[in-house]
Design a protein around this motif. Structure first.
Motif, PDB file in Angstrom:
ATOM      1  N   TYR A 532       0.864  -1.190   0.000  1.00 53.06           N
ATOM      2  CA  TYR A 532       0.000   0.000   0.000  1.00 53.06           C
ATOM      3  C   TYR A 532       0.895   1.233   0.000  1.00 53.06           C
ATOM      4  CZ  TYR A 532       1.085  -0.393   4.971  1.00 53.06           C
ATOM      5  OH  TYR A 532       1.747  -0.529   6.158  1.00 53.06           O
ATOM      6  N   PRO A 533       0.361   2.376  -0.428  1.00 53.05           N
ATOM      7  CA  PRO A 533       1.219   3.559  -0.517  1.00 53.05           C
ATOM      8  C   PRO A 533       1.552   4.114   0.865  1.00 53.05           C
ATOM      9  CG  PRO A 533      -1.031   4.101  -1.115  1.00 53.05           C
ATOM     10  CD  PRO A 533      -1.008   2.630  -0.906  1.00 53.05           C
ATOM     11  N   GLU A 534       2.818   4.423   1.050  1.00 54.18           N
ATOM     12  CA  GLU A 534       3.256   5.051   2.310  1.00 54.18           C
ATOM     13  C   GLU A 534       3.737   6.449   1.956  1.00 54.18           C
ATOM     14  OE1 GLU A 534       5.451   2.204   4.969  1.00 54.18           O
ATOM     15  OE2 GLU A 534       5.246   0.929   3.202  1.00 54.18           O
ATOM     16  N   GLU A 549      -5.344  13.469  -8.307  1.00 56.44           N
ATOM     17  CA  GLU A 549      -5.204  12.495  -9.396  1.00 56.44           C
ATOM     18  C   GLU A 549      -5.609  11.073  -9.024  1.00 56.44           C
ATOM     19  OE1 GLU A 549      -1.537  12.777 -11.554  1.00 56.44           O
ATOM     20  OE2 GLU A 549      -1.895  14.872 -12.054  1.00 56.44           O
ATOM     21  N   CYS A 550      -5.664  10.745  -7.733  1.00 54.59           N
ATOM     22  CA  CYS A 550      -6.069   9.377  -7.366  1.00 54.59           C
ATOM     23  C   CYS A 550      -7.450   9.089  -7.973  1.00 54.59           C
ATOM     24  CB  CYS A 550      -6.131   9.228  -5.847  1.00 54.59           C
ATOM     25  SG  CYS A 550      -6.904   7.665  -5.368  1.00 54.59           S
ATOM     26  N   PRO A 551      -7.551   8.103  -8.861  1.00 59.31           N
ATOM     27  CA  PRO A 551      -8.832   7.884  -9.548  1.00 59.31           C
ATOM     28  C   PRO A 551      -9.900   7.280  -8.650  1.00 59.31           C
ATOM     29  CG  PRO A 551      -7.013   6.718 -10.647  1.00 59.31           C
ATOM     30  CD  PRO A 551      -6.507   7.173  -9.320  1.00 59.31           C
ATOM     31  N   PHE A 552      -9.507   6.822  -7.471  1.00 60.74           N
ATOM     32  CA  PHE A 552     -10.454   6.077  -6.646  1.00 60.74           C
ATOM     33  C   PHE A 552     -10.881   6.838  -5.397  1.00 60.74           C
ATOM     34  CE2 PHE A 552      -7.927   3.196  -9.189  1.00 60.74           C
ATOM     35  CZ  PHE A 552      -8.953   2.669  -9.955  1.00 60.74           C
ATOM     36  N   GLY A 553     -10.518   8.114  -5.337  1.00 61.46           N
ATOM     37  CA  GLY A 553     -10.934   8.919  -4.194  1.00 61.46           C
ATOM     38  C   GLY A 553     -10.359   8.394  -2.890  1.00 61.46           C
ATOM     39  N   THR A 554      -9.196   7.749  -2.951  1.00 63.00           N
ATOM     40  CA  THR A 554      -8.608   7.165  -1.733  1.00 63.00           C
ATOM     41  C   THR A 554      -8.144   8.238  -0.759  1.00 63.00           C
ATOM     42  OG1 THR A 554      -7.851   5.296  -3.036  1.00 63.00           O
ATOM     43  CG2 THR A 554      -6.737   5.641  -0.934  1.00 63.00           C
ATOM     44  N   LEU A 555      -7.707   9.356  -1.331  1.00 61.09           N
ATOM     45  CA  LEU A 555      -7.021  10.342  -0.494  1.00 61.09           C
ATOM     46  C   LEU A 555      -7.924  11.538  -0.220  1.00 61.09           C
ATOM     47  CD1 LEU A 555      -3.706  10.184  -2.546  1.00 61.09           C
ATOM     48  CD2 LEU A 555      -4.203   8.961  -0.439  1.00 61.09           C
ATOM     49  N   ASP A 556      -8.306  11.691   1.034  1.00 64.24           N
ATOM     50  CA  ASP A 556      -8.917  12.946   1.442  1.00 64.24           C
ATOM     51  C   ASP A 556      -7.755  13.880   1.775  1.00 64.24           C
ATOM     52  OD1 ASP A 556     -11.504  12.021   1.122  1.00 64.24           O
ATOM     53  OD2 ASP A 556     -11.546  11.116   3.104  1.00 64.24           O
ATOM     54  N   ARG A 569      -9.628   1.966   0.606  1.00 60.22           N
ATOM     55  CA  ARG A 569     -10.176   2.443  -0.669  1.00 60.22           C
ATOM     56  C   ARG A 569      -9.158   2.251  -1.794  1.00 60.22           C
ATOM     57  NH1 ARG A 569     -11.919   8.637   0.638  1.00 60.22           N
ATOM     58  NH2 ARG A 569     -13.225   8.298   2.456  1.00 60.22           N
ATOM     59  N   CYS A 570      -7.901   2.008  -1.448  1.00 56.85           N
ATOM     60  CA  CYS A 570      -6.802   2.063  -2.415  1.00 56.85           C
ATOM     61  C   CYS A 570      -6.750   0.819  -3.302  1.00 56.85           C
ATOM     62  CB  CYS A 570      -5.497   2.216  -1.646  1.00 56.85           C
ATOM     63  SG  CYS A 570      -4.037   2.163  -2.671  1.00 56.85           S
ATOM     64  N   ARG A 571      -6.509   1.017  -4.609  1.00 54.54           N
ATOM     65  CA  ARG A 571      -6.379  -0.108  -5.537  1.00 54.54           C
ATOM     66  C   ARG A 571      -4.919  -0.383  -5.874  1.00 54.54           C
ATOM     67  NH1 ARG A 571     -11.543  -0.104  -8.778  1.00 54.54           N
ATOM     68  NH2 ARG A 571     -12.985   0.545  -7.176  1.00 54.54           N
ATOM     69  N   ARG A 572      -4.015   0.347  -5.234  1.00 55.39           N
ATOM     70  CA  ARG A 572      -2.568   0.115  -5.398  1.00 55.39           C
ATOM     71  C   ARG A 572      -2.084   0.344  -6.827  1.00 55.39           C
ATOM     72  NH1 ARG A 572      -5.552  -1.950  -0.976  1.00 55.39           N
ATOM     73  NH2 ARG A 572      -4.187  -3.102   0.423  1.00 55.39           N
ATOM     74  N   CYS A 573      -2.644   1.324  -7.488  1.00 55.55           N
ATOM     75  CA  CYS A 573      -2.236   1.590  -8.871  1.00 55.55           C
ATOM     76  C   CYS A 573      -0.911   2.310  -8.951  1.00 55.55           C
ATOM     77  CB  CYS A 573      -3.306   2.431  -9.557  1.00 55.55           C
ATOM     78  SG  CYS A 573      -3.606   4.024  -8.755  1.00 55.55           S
ATOM     79  N   GLY A 574      -0.565   3.062  -7.890  1.00 57.99           N
ATOM     80  CA  GLY A 574       0.691   3.811  -7.910  1.00 57.99           C
ATOM     81  C   GLY A 574       0.585   5.137  -8.635  1.00 57.99           C
ATOM     82  N   ILE A 575      -0.624   5.563  -8.995  1.00 52.02           N
ATOM     83  CA  ILE A 575      -0.756   6.836  -9.718  1.00 52.02           C
ATOM     84  C   ILE A 575      -0.302   7.998  -8.830  1.00 52.02           C
ATOM     85  CG2 ILE A 575      -2.485   8.444 -10.671  1.00 52.02           C
ATOM     86  CD1 ILE A 575      -3.868   5.964 -11.887  1.00 52.02           C
ATOM     87  N   CYS A 576      -0.555   7.882  -7.521  1.00 48.55           N
ATOM     88  CA  CYS A 576      -0.094   8.937  -6.607  1.00 48.55           C
ATOM     89  C   CYS A 576       1.434   9.016  -6.619  1.00 48.55           C
ATOM     90  CB  CYS A 576      -0.626   8.688  -5.193  1.00 48.55           C
ATOM     91  SG  CYS A 576      -0.337   7.023  -4.584  1.00 48.55           S
ATOM     92  N   LEU A 577       2.065   7.850  -6.676  1.00 45.09           N
ATOM     93  CA  LEU A 577       3.535   7.798  -6.725  1.00 45.09           C
ATOM     94  C   LEU A 577       4.024   8.494  -8.003  1.00 45.09           C
ATOM     95  CD1 LEU A 577       5.628   4.593  -6.110  1.00 45.09           C
ATOM     96  CD2 LEU A 577       6.025   5.952  -8.128  1.00 45.09           C
ATOM     97  N   SER A 586       5.656   5.825  -1.658  1.00 45.11           N
ATOM     98  CA  SER A 586       6.271   4.565  -2.110  1.00 45.11           C
ATOM     99  C   SER A 586       5.509   3.378  -1.546  1.00 45.11           C
ATOM    100  CB  SER A 586       7.726   4.504  -1.667  1.00 45.11           C
ATOM    101  OG  SER A 586       7.787   4.567  -0.270  1.00 45.11           O
ATOM    102  N   PHE A 587       5.697   2.274  -2.190  1.00 46.84           N
ATOM    103  CA  PHE A 587       5.185   0.987  -1.713  1.00 46.84           C
ATOM    104  C   PHE A 587       6.412   0.178  -1.315  1.00 46.84           C
ATOM    105  CE2 PHE A 587       2.243   2.707  -4.676  1.00 46.84           C
ATOM    106  CZ  PHE A 587       0.982   2.281  -4.311  1.00 46.84           C
ATOM    107  N   LYS A 588       6.232  -0.803  -0.454  1.00 46.21           N
ATOM    108  CA  LYS A 588       7.372  -1.620  -0.041  1.00 46.21           C
ATOM    109  C   LYS A 588       8.041  -2.263  -1.265  1.00 46.21           C
ATOM    110  CE  LYS A 588       7.314  -2.023   4.697  1.00 46.21           C
ATOM    111  NZ  LYS A 588       7.022  -0.610   4.953  1.00 46.21           N
TER     112      LYS A 588
HETATM  113  S1  SF4 Z   1      -2.124   3.798  -5.174  1.00 47.26           S
HETATM  114 FE1  SF4 Z   1      -3.719   4.513  -6.599  1.00 47.26          FE
HETATM  115  S2  SF4 Z   1      -5.630   4.168  -5.507  1.00 47.26           S
HETATM  116 FE2  SF4 Z   1      -3.994   4.069  -3.982  1.00 47.26          FE
HETATM  117  S3  SF4 Z   1      -3.840   6.164  -3.180  1.00 47.26           S
HETATM  118 FE3  SF4 Z   1      -2.363   5.996  -4.825  1.00 47.26          FE
HETATM  119  S4  SF4 Z   1      -3.465   6.776  -6.624  1.00 47.26           S
HETATM  120 FE4  SF4 Z   1      -4.997   6.284  -5.083  1.00 47.26          FE
END
Ligand code: SF4
Ligand code: SF4
Length: 746
Positions: A532-534, A549-556, A569-577, A586-588
């Motif tokens: 998951y994103p850290e 930019e998070c497409p899934f509204g994960t980040l308030d 809520r996170c789909r682990r796409c890495g778009i935030c990264l 980053s993710f582990k």
């Molecule tokens: S990994 Fe994807 S879904 Fe998760 S917080 Fe980042 S942009 Fe949003």
């Protein structure tokens, strides 16, 4: 404290790999150059005996990283699975090297060696994910109690979950309560059936696992899957708070506003009615045996596609209206046996077994089917209507006289507000009103049903025509809000049987979310991913790129703009990264550092060696598997391109491109899913965002005085794998023409 990494490298020389690559020489790169403690070559690495050998090495040599060079990771994924503390990376020596390039060639060997270096760098710079732990509530909230809502509630309860079912009206059942009968749902598909709504309501109301709350609106929903905090407003005054794990929105569809069908006589002539008005007439059992709407019925005309499949109204097929009119024709046959019944259609659409019903009604006396376009509707003598029809099967115009006209008007989703009805068929941009103004942290552009407190809007984002969207090929059930599913006709026009099937699907998907969240696992498309994103927030500049930019509204975000992650809520796409200019997300097992180290590990030959080097970031969802499929087909392509799989093209941080260019890579290719209206991006907006970021990349190229052709983004779907050689070869030729990167060797 960082744990010391101990890497074991295992190379397979089977499946033709050993005939193409010098595996012993490759092994030496691992042991001598990369200094891994264990490096072995085997002619059949996937055999039980050899997998056991790896297991023993892990134990005896205390290995915590394993690199397997052989077939693609899309094969034998269960075979090369070791304990959870051992990070495994697979190199596609078979599909992407041996089968796709000239055997025993220097360039092929160099490619294999680079892939080995990249893999070792990758595992050394990543860690096994440690799943987060959260208390997860398993209650399913179902919003809406039509056929889809009732079925979802029963399905979830039958699976053992507690359910809260809310309904805005004071009675369960939704639109179905207005129905006298429904089109046949069972073999032989010949007779209309009584709607089973009363039976379903009784089952729901007597089910101990289901709490029913009527006259209830959703005031607010905050939180995340496994912990949604819901405030209900009951009877327009009393508030009730509850916590649920997942949400199914089954708020259904409504008939298209007939007042917009003035050209078909609605609102002008009182004997022009809608199909739902006719339904209510039969449902309510009028005492007047001879009249509908006060008129005697000697003839009746059903006008199909009233508002549907019409660019001025609803451009889509509403799916159920043809079967509905067939059913109503039988009501008329029963009650007014002498009446003439006209069904005027553009195409009768009775999919699947409904065709049997269509044939049965065709054989009824006094039922006449006429193909054509209604071009005029006017008052005739004796209060009847005159319907002018053009483009008939015989090509001539005809006129039909009828006492009553029934408009088979289409359906619009309950999530639609002010879009198609305003004459604008474009979807409002997420978080914006139709005129493009920023919505005040809400979905002003859409209906307010769920009232989510998400930064990105109060309701499920929708596509054109107001239906909550999903990846239409791979994940038809999904919405852009993890743990919230749309079921039934809110998701697309559908008949009763489809609504029920849809409801079961949504209930099962919703339950999966609960179980995945309990184990800290992602749902589709990275199902089971525990990373998951850290966020290293000490260095956050509150630029809001990640939250926007998070497409899934994960980040308030807090008032200053610091991201507040809701991890389930996170789909682990890495778009935030990919978005973060400070590179603090980053993710582990997926990070700026990991990919940068892979890029650094690639050998860049000197200019005078005339061996260009290009880098390609391929999305793991379609583009990277396409490369494997190309390899399995033994398609041959340029060996000077080094490929890095990425979670999504949107997860590519531009720093990787800048780093690669300053290291001397001659060109950089990005290949991801298609974007736009019919997007195929598995993370909805990822490839589109990557394309937008290309503007910054071009700016960077200008600053470095490099040619714009050096970086290129291409979209590809998985069935276009045969284009891979052409894409790679053409890019290599283009870069050849541009010439070597002047930063090479600096
Ligand atoms: S990994 Fe994807 S879904 Fe998760 S917080 Fe980042 S942009 Fe949003
Ligand atoms: S993108 Fe990075 S710097 Fe910007 S708000 Fe998000 S975490 Fe902070």
């Amino acid at each position: 404290m960082a744990i010391e990494t101990k890497v074991g490298v295992y190379l397979c020389s089977g499946c033709g790999i050993g005939e193409s690559i010098n595996c012993e020489q490759l092994s030496q790169v691992a042991s001598k150059e990369c200094k891994v403690p264990v490096s072995k070559v085997s002619p059949w690495l996937c055999s039980e005996e050899n997998v056991e050998m790896i297991r023993k090495d892990i134990e005896n040599e205390k290995l915590n990283r394993v690199v397997i060079g052989g077939c693609s990771s899309r094969f034998l994924s269960d075979v090369f699975k070791f304990n959870e503390n051992v990070l495994v990376d697979r190199i596609s020596l078979r599909e992407q090297v041996a089968w796709a390039h000239k055997p025993n060639d220097e360039d092929t060997q160099m490619l294999a060696e680079d892939y080995l270096r990249m893999s070792i760098a990758k595992v050394r710079n990543s860690e096994p994910p440690v799943p987060f732990e959260k208390n997860i509530n398993e209650t399913v909230l179902v919003v809406g109690s039509g056929i889809a809502g009732l079925t979802s509630a029963l399905a979830a309860a039958d699976a053992g979950n507690s359910v809260v079912l809310t309904e805005k009206e004071d009675k369960l059942g939704g639109w179905l309560n207005k129905f006298y009968k429904v089109a046949p749902t069972h073999y032989p598909y010949l007779e209309p059936e009584l709607p089973e709504v009363d039976n379903l309501i009784a089952k729901v109301e007597s089910n101990e696992k289901i709490k029913v709350i009527k006259s209830c609106l959703i005031e607010k929903i905050s939180g995340e899957p496994g912990n949604f905090n819901v405030t209900l407003k009951i009877n327009n005054l009393q508030m009730e708070d509850l916590t649920v794990g997942v949400i199914i929105q089954a708020t259904g569809a409504k008939p298209y506003d007939p007042n917009k069908l003035g050209d078909l006589g609605y609102g002008k002539f009182d004997n022009v009615i809608t199909s739902i008005q006719l339904e209510e007439y039969f449902k309510n059992g009028s005492s007047d045996q001879k009249a509908i709407n006060g008129k005697p019925v000697k003839s009746i005309a059903f006008l199909q596609c009233a508002g549907s499949r019409d660019e001025k109204h609803l451009p889509y097929c509403s799916s159920d209206c043809c079967s509905n009119s067939l059913k109503q024709a039988l009501y008329i046959r029963e009650k007014f046996p002498d009446a003439l019944i006209y069904i005027i259609y553009r195409d009768m659409r009775t999919p699947a077994q409904h065709e049997l019903f269509y044939k049965r009604v065709q054989n009824e006396d006094n039922v006449f089917f006429t193909k054509g376009d209604v071009v005029g509707i006017n008052k005739g003598g004796n209060g009847s209507m005159l319907i002018d029809i053009d483009n008939t099967l015989l090509g001539n115009k005809i006129q039909i006289e009828s006492d009553v006209v029934v408009l088979a008007n289409g359906m619009v989703p309950s999530t639609l507000v002010g879009k198609i009805e305003s004459g604008n068929n474009e979807p409002a941009e997420e978080g914006k009103t139709l005129d493009g103004k920023k919505a005040a942290a809400s979905a002003e552009a859409g209906a307010k049903i769920l009232n989510l407190t998400y930064r990105q809007g109060t309701d499920l984002p929708t596509l054109k025509y107001g239906f909550p969207d999903s990846h239409y090929i791979c994940f038809p059930y999904e919405t852009r809000r993890t743990g919230i599913y749309a079921a039934g006709s809110v998701r697309g026009p559908m008949d009763i049987t489809s609504c029920k099937t849809d409801a079961y699907g949504a209930a099962l998907k919703a339950i999966q979310v609960i179980y995945n969240a309990k184990q800290g696992k992602a749902v589709h498309p990275r199902s089971g991913d525990q990373s998951y994103p850290e966020f290293f927030l000490q260095r956050c500049t509150q630029c809001k790129r990640c939250t926007e930019e998070c497409p899934f509204g994960t980040l308030d975000e807090d008032v200053k703009g610091t991201p507040l992650p809701n991890l389930t809520r996170c789909r682990r796409c890495g778009i935030c990264l990919g978005a973060c200019p400070e590179r603090i997300i980053s993710f582990k097992d997926y990070s700026i550092n990991m990919i940068s180290s892979m890029i650094k590990s690639i050998e860049i030959p000197d200019e005078d060696e005339e061996k260009p080097r290009m880098l390609a970031f391929l999305c793991e969802n379609d583009a990277y598997p396409s490369l494997d499929i190309a390899g399995r087909n033994h398609f041959q392509y340029n060996p000077n391109i080094r490929v890095i799989p990425v979670r999504c093209l949107g997860s590519v941080n531009t720093v990787w491109i800048a780093d690669a260019l300053s290291r001397g890579f001659d060109g950089i290719l990005l290949i991801g899913c298609k974007y736009g209206d019919d997007y195929q991006c598995h993370f909805i907006k990822g490839s589109e965002l990557a394309n937008k970021r290309m503007e910054n990349v071009q700016e960077k190229l200008k600053q470095l005085v490099l040619e714009p052709e050096r970086v290129k983004l291409i979209t590809l779907s998985i069935d276009e794998y045969e284009k891979i050689p052409q894409i790679f070869n053409e890019f290599a030729e283009e870069i050849d023409e541009v010439g070597p990167n002047p930063y090479k060797g600096m």
